[in-house]
Design a protein around this motif. Structure first.
Motif, PDB file in Angstrom:
ATOM      1  N   PHE A 231      -2.900  57.651  84.544  1.00 32.25           N
ATOM      2  CA  PHE A 231      -3.547  58.975  84.076  1.00 32.25           C
ATOM      3  C   PHE A 231      -4.085  58.915  82.742  1.00 32.25           C
ATOM      4  N   SER A 232      -3.368  58.552  81.732  1.00 33.19           N
ATOM      5  CA  SER A 232      -3.681  58.234  80.353  1.00 33.19           C
ATOM      6  C   SER A 232      -4.988  57.649  80.280  1.00 33.19           C
ATOM      7  N   ASP A 233      -4.928  56.310  80.872  1.00 36.39           N
ATOM      8  CA  ASP A 233      -6.181  55.439  80.832  1.00 36.39           C
ATOM      9  C   ASP A 233      -7.549  56.113  81.483  1.00 36.39           C
ATOM     10  N   LYS A 234      -7.112  56.983  82.554  1.00 32.82           N
ATOM     11  CA  LYS A 234      -8.131  57.511  83.240  1.00 32.82           C
ATOM     12  C   LYS A 234      -8.826  58.781  82.361  1.00 32.82           C
ATOM     13  N   LEU A 235      -7.976  59.399  81.725  1.00 36.50           N
ATOM     14  CA  LEU A 235      -8.627  60.320  80.902  1.00 36.50           C
ATOM     15  C   LEU A 235      -9.582  59.634  79.777  1.00 36.50           C
ATOM     16  N   VAL A 236      -9.202  58.289  79.227  1.00 37.17           N
ATOM     17  CA  VAL A 236      -9.765  57.586  78.400  1.00 37.17           C
ATOM     18  C   VAL A 236     -11.412  57.275  79.112  1.00 37.17           C
ATOM     19  N   GLY A 237     -11.012  56.852  80.197  1.00 39.25           N
ATOM     20  CA  GLY A 237     -12.348  56.299  81.084  1.00 39.25           C
ATOM     21  C   GLY A 237     -13.366  57.723  80.964  1.00 39.25           C
ATOM     22  N   LEU A 238     -12.903  58.768  81.344  1.00 42.27           N
ATOM     23  CA  LEU A 238     -13.526  60.117  81.387  1.00 42.27           C
ATOM     24  C   LEU A 238     -14.295  60.321  80.273  1.00 42.27           C
ATOM     25  N   ARG A 239     -13.558  60.239  79.139  1.00 45.97           N
ATOM     26  CA  ARG A 239     -14.104  60.566  77.758  1.00 45.97           C
ATOM     27  C   ARG A 239     -15.110  59.508  77.294  1.00 45.97           C
ATOM     28  N   GLU A 240     -14.857  58.228  77.679  1.00 42.21           N
ATOM     29  CA  GLU A 240     -16.237  57.388  77.256  1.00 42.21           C
ATOM     30  C   GLU A 240     -17.435  57.525  78.200  1.00 42.21           C
ATOM     31  N   ASN A 241     -17.090  58.149  79.369  1.00 36.81           N
ATOM     32  CA  ASN A 241     -18.623  58.380  80.083  1.00 36.81           C
ATOM     33  C   ASN A 241     -19.156  59.673  79.624  1.00 36.81           C
ATOM     34  N   ARG A 242     -18.385  60.617  79.144  1.00 35.02           N
ATOM     35  CA  ARG A 242     -18.917  61.770  78.340  1.00 35.02           C
ATOM     36  C   ARG A 242     -19.488  61.436  76.969  1.00 35.02           C
ATOM     37  N   PHE A 243     -18.801  60.261  76.281  1.00 39.70           N
ATOM     38  CA  PHE A 243     -19.278  59.884  75.001  1.00 39.70           C
ATOM     39  C   PHE A 243     -20.574  59.323  75.260  1.00 39.70           C
ATOM     40  N   PHE A 244     -20.811  58.407  76.314  1.00 42.12           N
ATOM     41  CA  PHE A 244     -22.016  57.641  76.660  1.00 42.12           C
ATOM     42  C   PHE A 244     -23.230  58.754  76.571  1.00 42.12           C
ATOM     43  N   TRP A 245     -23.107  59.798  77.529  1.00 40.10           N
ATOM     44  CA  TRP A 245     -24.161  60.708  77.736  1.00 40.10           C
ATOM     45  C   TRP A 245     -24.391  61.501  76.510  1.00 40.10           C
TER      46      TRP A 245
END
Length: 563
Positions: A231-245
């Motif tokens: 779940f911690s890694d998934k949060l990082v993935g969502l943050r990276e997606n948000r960071f991208f946009w």
């Protein structure tokens, strides 16, 4: 074919645009006179700023002549102080109005969700709804209170300063204004792309918040399966997606600002060289040069500011569209309330219901007489809770009729109003954070202390509550953290029973209770006078001995039999 497609898209965008303006006008109307006053103050400050520039010119020319008067200094300082004080007051009132406007949208969206069809609200994740009520509402408020008024003020400032500069130097005024088309063209080109990126940013924010909200709400499940790292890694993935946009949107905004500001800086340099040449030829004084450059900058500033406001304008429409999606949820059907006396029964005739295309209930017909205890049984996922939701009008039947009636023959069709005489205990833990007293009184806000304890006694709660450090005023956490599942279930039962409703629905409401507590509860419920009608969804055979009939659901069909 392509031309036809583009024309259709143009018409759809135009119609949607009209909807945006109507919606924004509706929400802005209560604040328009206040926004108008702030705009008038800001516009009046344009005059002050022009006078300030003229006072600066006079002061510099006086200094060049070797004599500065006290009155000139006083005017200069006064204009500077007025500008500072009024700007501070405007900022303060704008901030407060922004907050009120934001809350106004949130309140209306919140009310819309409360009074809308329950099934319609389920199309949105709770995290998504939170983002729309917070971030999107804030963007709309900021846009309508700050961005739009500032654009209007900037346009007026541009016109006023342009004519002031034109009187003093027609060449510089026309040259400064010549840069405007470039800014407008740039704004138009990037506007549509910025809106798409803003929507992507908000969607990524929704995914980010929704994940956090779900993870924290179900943290025991995460821990139970040792999924903390995942779940911690998934949060990082969502943050990276948000960071991208966010990065794409920021790059576009900054890039456009760099081009625009670079253009204006070049224009300012040309104006500086032009004014310096006039000084060298003795055509103007240093004070006049200062005035020229100040006014030239004040012509450029509104143009640059207008371009910088573009992301704010884009955010208004992107956010408004997301909030309007919630506004499109249909309201519940709510008929005029009917006073029911004594116990209440229900008659269901040819009712069918489907989630999407899958029909859950097929031509269901049955009647429950006032004062009956009826068990609803069937395999998990067969439609028992769906039937309850239809009876309480949380969801609307595709066809058929449902009528409630009392012992005196008064009848009313099922609508949201029936919940005024129906008490419902849903399955699962449904307690709110706060005191036990607060949770129980949700069932009847004006209940007396005696009525509250009567309900708690009926739900077999007194013994464990009196042992708590603060008794009835003990604070519990979200979903009853601090007490056991069985205790939480009994408090939920007390919350329903305090209403003394003539019709009670218990959806697996005794599943966490031991047999003795369950026996005491159902016995007390059956001894009430007048005796309420009670529907019990259950998997426990022990409950059947308290019921006169059972209602079996199997493959969407219902059969009723005596016990």
């Amino acid at each position: 074919m392509k031309l036809k497609k583009y024309y259709k898209k143009y018409k759809e965008d135009k119609a949607r645009g009209k909807d945006y303006f109507k919606w924004l006008y509706k929400y802005t109307r209560p604040y328009m006179w206040k926004i108008g006053i702030l705009m008038l103050v800001s516009i009046s400050m344009t005059y002050v700023s022009i006078e300030y520039a003229i006072a600066s010119q006079k002061l510099i020319d006086m200094a060049g002549g070797g004599k500065i008067t006290a009155s000139a200094i006083a005017v200069f300082v006064t204009l500077m102080l007025v500008n500072m004080i009024v700007s501070m007051i405007v900022d303060m009132f704008t901030t407060m109005m922004n907050e009120k406007y934001t809350f106004g949208i949130r309140k209306q969206v919140f009310d819309k969700l409360l009074f809308s069809e329950w099934l319609g609200t389920q199309h949105f994740h709770t995290g998504d709804m939170m983002t729309r009520m917070t971030s999107d509402a804030g963007n709309v408020a900021n846009g309508m209170v700050n961005v739009v008024p500032e654009i209007i003020v900037l346009i007026i400032q541009l016109i006023a300063v342009f004519f002031t500069l034109y009187v003093n130097s027609p060449f510089l005024a026309i040259f400064a204004l010549f840069l405007t088309p470039g800014g407008v063209i740039l704004a138009f080109i990037i506007g549509r792309k910025l809106k798409r990126l803003q929507i992507k940013v908000q969607e990524s924010e929704t995914a980010y918040r929704s994940f956090i909200q779900e993870s924290l709400a179900n943290i025991l499940v995460v821990k139970a399966f040792s999924n903390e790292d995942i779940f911690s890694d998934k949060l990082v993935g969502l943050r990276e997606n948000r960071f991208f946009w966010v990065w794409k949107k920021t790059k576009l905004s900054i890039g456009s600002n760099v081009v625009l500001n670079g253009t204006f800086q070049l224009g300012y340099m040309i104006a500086f060289v032009y004014a310096a040449g006039q000084i060298a030829r003795g055509e103007i004084t240093f004070g006049t040069m200062t005035l020229f450059l100040t006014l030239f900058g004040r012509v450029q500033a509104p143009i640059a500011a207008l371009a910088r406001q573009l992301p704010g304008v884009v955010s208004i429409f992107a956010a408004a569209g997301r909030i309007m999606d919630i506004q499109d949820i249909p309201l519940e059907n709510r008929l005029e309330s009917v006073e029911m006396k004594g116990a209440v029964g229900v008659e269901v005739s040819d009712v069918s219901f489907a989630y999407a295309k899958e029909e859950i209930l097929h031509d269901v017909s049955f009647d429950i007489k006032p004062g009956e205890f009826v068990a609803i049984i069937g395999k998990s996922g067969i439609g028992k809770t769906t039937l309850i939701r239809v009876l309480m009008n949380f969801i609307n039947a595709k066809k058929g009729t449902i009528e409630y009636f009392d012992e005196h023959g008064t009848r009313t069709e099922a609508s949201a109003s029936v919940r005024e005489f129906v008490s419902y205990v849903p399955q699962g833990n449904t307690l709110f954070s706060g005191t036990i007293r607060d949770n129980v009184l949700m069932g009847k806000l004006d209940a007396t202390e005696e009525e509250m304890w009567e309900a708690l006694d009926m739900a077999v709660c007194r013994e464990f509550i009196e042992k708590l450090p603060d008794g009835i005023d003990t604070v519990i956490g979200e979903k009853g953290v601090g007490i056991s599942e069985g205790q939480a279930q009994r408090i939920a039962l007390a919350r329903a029973l305090i209403r003394k409703s003539p019709f009670v629905i218990l959806d697996e409401a005794t599943s966490a209770l031991d047999e003795q507590t369950e026996f005491e509860l159902l016995q007390r419920l059956g001894e009430l006078s007048p005796k309420p009608t009670c529907l019990l969804i259950t998997h426990r055979t022990s409950v059947l001995k308290y019921c006169s009939r059972e209602l079996m659901i199997d493959n969407g069909y219902v059969t009723m039999q005596d016990l």
